[in-house]
Design a protein around this motif. Structure first.
Motif, short mmCIF file in Angstrom:
data_model
loop_
_atom_site.label_atom_id
_atom_site.label_comp_id
_atom_site.label_asym_id
_atom_site.label_seq_id
_atom_site.Cartn_x
_atom_site.Cartn_y
_atom_site.Cartn_z
N PRO A 87 43.45 35.35 38.57
CA PRO A 87 42.15 35.44 39.22
C PRO A 87 42.22 36.38 40.42
CG PRO A 87 42.77 33.15 38.88
CD PRO A 87 43.97 33.98 38.54
N ARG B 169 36.93 44.33 35.18
CA ARG B 169 35.50 44.23 35.52
C ARG B 169 34.77 43.79 34.25
NH1 ARG B 169 34.06 49.96 36.96
NH2 ARG B 169 35.46 50.31 35.23
N PRO B 170 34.15 42.63 34.25
CA PRO B 170 33.54 42.11 33.01
C PRO B 170 32.61 43.08 32.29
CG PRO B 170 33.51 40.42 34.70
CD PRO B 170 33.99 41.69 35.36
N ASN C 193 33.91 42.76 44.71
CA ASN C 193 33.37 41.48 44.23
C ASN C 193 32.91 41.56 42.78
OD1 ASN C 193 30.97 42.86 44.44
ND2 ASN C 193 30.08 41.54 46.01
N LYS C 194 32.94 42.74 42.19
CA LYS C 194 32.61 42.89 40.77
C LYS C 194 33.85 42.78 39.89
CE LYS C 194 28.53 45.62 41.71
NZ LYS C 194 27.81 46.88 41.52
N THR D 4 37.01 40.44 38.47
CA THR D 4 37.29 39.01 38.26
C THR D 4 38.77 38.70 38.17
OG1 THR D 4 37.13 39.25 35.86
CG2 THR D 4 35.11 38.63 37.04
N ASP D 5 39.59 39.65 37.68
CA ASP D 5 41.00 39.38 37.44
C ASP D 5 41.82 40.62 37.76
OD1 ASP D 5 41.08 36.64 35.78
OD2 ASP D 5 39.35 37.81 35.15
#
Length: 81
Positions: free
Chosen positions: A6, A29-30, A56-57, A59-60
């Protein structure tokens, strides 16, 4: 296999002390997939230090290890099989 963690566990390096010679990290980034780059001051830059997006965009993340002595020459491996 990529070992994703994460992004909340990511610790930004001390850029002033270490400079920018560190290898890039793989970030996820998703909406756009993976990118090699750096997070600095809350912003994501690619491996050439070009701005990509707000961190903040992301996720991992995953550290990328350079090749070690476990490299296999595929042509030689296939020839011996």
């Amino acid at each position: 296999m990529i070992q994703w963690k994460p992004v909340g566990e990511y610790i930004e390096p001390d850029w002033v002390k270490l400079g920018t010679a560190l290898p890039p990290t793989l970030f996820w980034r998703p909406k756009h997939g993976a990118i090699l780059g750096y997070i600095r001051d809350g912003e994501l830059f690619d491996a050439k230090w070009l701005y990509v997006c707000d961190s903040n965009k992301v996720t991992d993340f995953s550290a990328i290890n350079p090749p070690g002595d476990n490299i296999i020459d595929l042509d030689a491996h296939r020839a011996s099989a």
